[in-house]
Design an enzyme around this catalytic site. Structure first.
Site, PDB file in Angstrom:
ATOM      1  N   THR A 120      12.258  25.688  -8.628  1.00 19.02           N
ATOM      2  CA  THR A 120      12.431  26.606  -9.742  1.00 19.02           C
ATOM      3  C   THR A 120      13.927  26.835  -9.900  1.00 19.02           C
ATOM      4  O   THR A 120      14.618  27.081  -8.912  1.00 19.02           O
ATOM      5  CB  THR A 120      11.718  27.942  -9.463  1.00 19.02           C
ATOM      6  OG1 THR A 120      10.317  27.723  -9.425  1.00 19.02           O
ATOM      7  CG2 THR A 120      12.041  28.974 -10.529  1.00 19.02           C
ATOM      8  N   ASP A 153       5.390  28.373  -4.886  1.00 12.39           N
ATOM      9  CA  ASP A 153       4.303  28.692  -5.811  1.00 12.39           C
ATOM     10  C   ASP A 153       3.557  27.459  -6.291  1.00 12.39           C
ATOM     11  O   ASP A 153       2.741  27.543  -7.196  1.00 12.39           O
ATOM     12  CB  ASP A 153       4.843  29.476  -7.012  1.00 12.39           C
ATOM     13  CG  ASP A 153       5.824  28.679  -7.857  1.00 12.39           C
ATOM     14  OD1 ASP A 153       6.232  27.584  -7.417  1.00 12.39           O
ATOM     15  OD2 ASP A 153       6.185  29.150  -8.953  1.00 12.39           O
ATOM     16  N   GLU A 207      13.013  38.471 -13.084  1.00 10.17           N
ATOM     17  CA  GLU A 207      13.058  37.140 -12.489  1.00 10.17           C
ATOM     18  C   GLU A 207      14.054  37.046 -11.334  1.00 10.17           C
ATOM     19  O   GLU A 207      13.841  36.287 -10.391  1.00 10.17           O
ATOM     20  CB  GLU A 207      13.455  36.118 -13.559  1.00 10.17           C
ATOM     21  CG  GLU A 207      12.477  35.982 -14.705  1.00 10.17           C
ATOM     22  CD  GLU A 207      11.316  35.079 -14.359  1.00 10.17           C
ATOM     23  OE1 GLU A 207      11.546  33.980 -13.857  1.00 10.17           O
ATOM     24  OE2 GLU A 207      10.173  35.512 -14.573  1.00 10.17           O
TER      25      GLU A 207
END
Length: 279
Positions: free
Chosen positions: A87, A82, A64
């Site tokens: 995020t 995305d 990640e």
């Protein structure tokens, strides 16, 4: 912290909110076909052993965040393009998928008036979209400020456990899997969530069950894990952003080929071409 290798696909889980209300029931064995029968052998530590959990967090962070230092990610936040909005944090909580909203709500329940509390209305509005409406320009700055607060760090830990880690370990133990198998479940849940779409965790598992049985059903553990990873790779390749499958091919498959079902150290693996080691 450089996030050049952070994979957008790790947050492709828009449908996971459809089951979040039920996830709290995992501990009582009511989700994902969990039963009290067929648990993994207690002879070796399972993934919720503190040392094994630390390994799991480092493995996920390598994929990640291109780093083993997962605790440095409490402050992480960006829009990685995305379609899930912002995020952020240790497991990639997303403003567009609802788990960021749940996290900030938990933090606010525990510490009213915190620096992120004022964004709750905006997080409710943008849930299900990539919008930053009501979040810009100060939300990232305030997230990083909140990340210095041990209460916010603990809230991130607790939501990670509730939504991802504990469900994965519970289902893995029910299927008779040891630490490596439980980790393959955890990594799949982190990336795919557990909604009703064909690429969700539960449907990856169902796809694997078409060709192999887990140990709790009389199957061979290695054979079953190969089937699960095959199904996982299939799911990843359904979306272009998922197409780099190295977190399976040059990490989890490596451990499985070596027969390291207990996820014992030392561990050596690669993700996106970068090499990692845990001694």
């Amino acid at each position: 912290m450089v996030h050049a290798h952070r994979e957008p696909a790790a947050h492709a889980r828009l449908s996971r909110r459809t089951v979040v209300a039920a996830l709290g029931a995992v501990a009582s064995g009511t989700l994902l076909g969990v039963s009290r029968a067929g648990t993994a052998s207690a002879a070796a530590p399972v993934l919720d052993d503190p040392a094994k959990k630390e390994i799991a967090m480092q493995l996920v962070s390598s994929a990640e965040n291109s780093s083993l230092d997962w605790k440095a990610q409490y402050k992480y936040i960006e829009d990685i393009g995305d379609g899930r909005g912002y995020t952020a944090g240790i497991i990639g909580f997303c403003s567009g998928t609802g788990d960021m909203l749940d996290l900030v709500q938990l933090y606010t329940d525990r510490k009213p008036g915190n620096v992120l509390a004022k964004y709750l209305p905006a997080l409710r509005r943008v849930d299900g979209s990539d919008s930053h409406d009501g979040l810009d320009p100060d939300f990232p700055k305030d997230w990083r400020k909140a990340a210095q607060d041990s209460a916010f760090q603990q809230a991130q830990n607790d939501e990670r456990d509730r939504v991802y880690f504990h469900p994965a370990v519970t289902q893995g133990r029910t299927d008779g899997l040891r630490a490596l198998g439980q980790f393959t479940y955890y990594d799949a849940l982190v990336m795919h969530g557990d909604g009703d779409d064909p690429t969700s965790f539960r449907n990856i598992r169902k796809r694997a069950l078409r060709t192999a049985k887990p140990p709790a059903q009389g199957g061979n553990e290695t054979t079953y894990l190969n089937a699960f990873l095959d199904a996982r790779v299939w799911a990843m390749k359904q979306e272009e952003a998922h197409s780099d499958t190295s977190r399976v091919d040059t990490a989890q498959r490596v451990f499985l080929r070596k027969g390291n079902l207990d996820l014992n150290t030392p561990l050596d693996w690669k993700v996106y071409g970068d090499s990692y080691h845990i001694g």
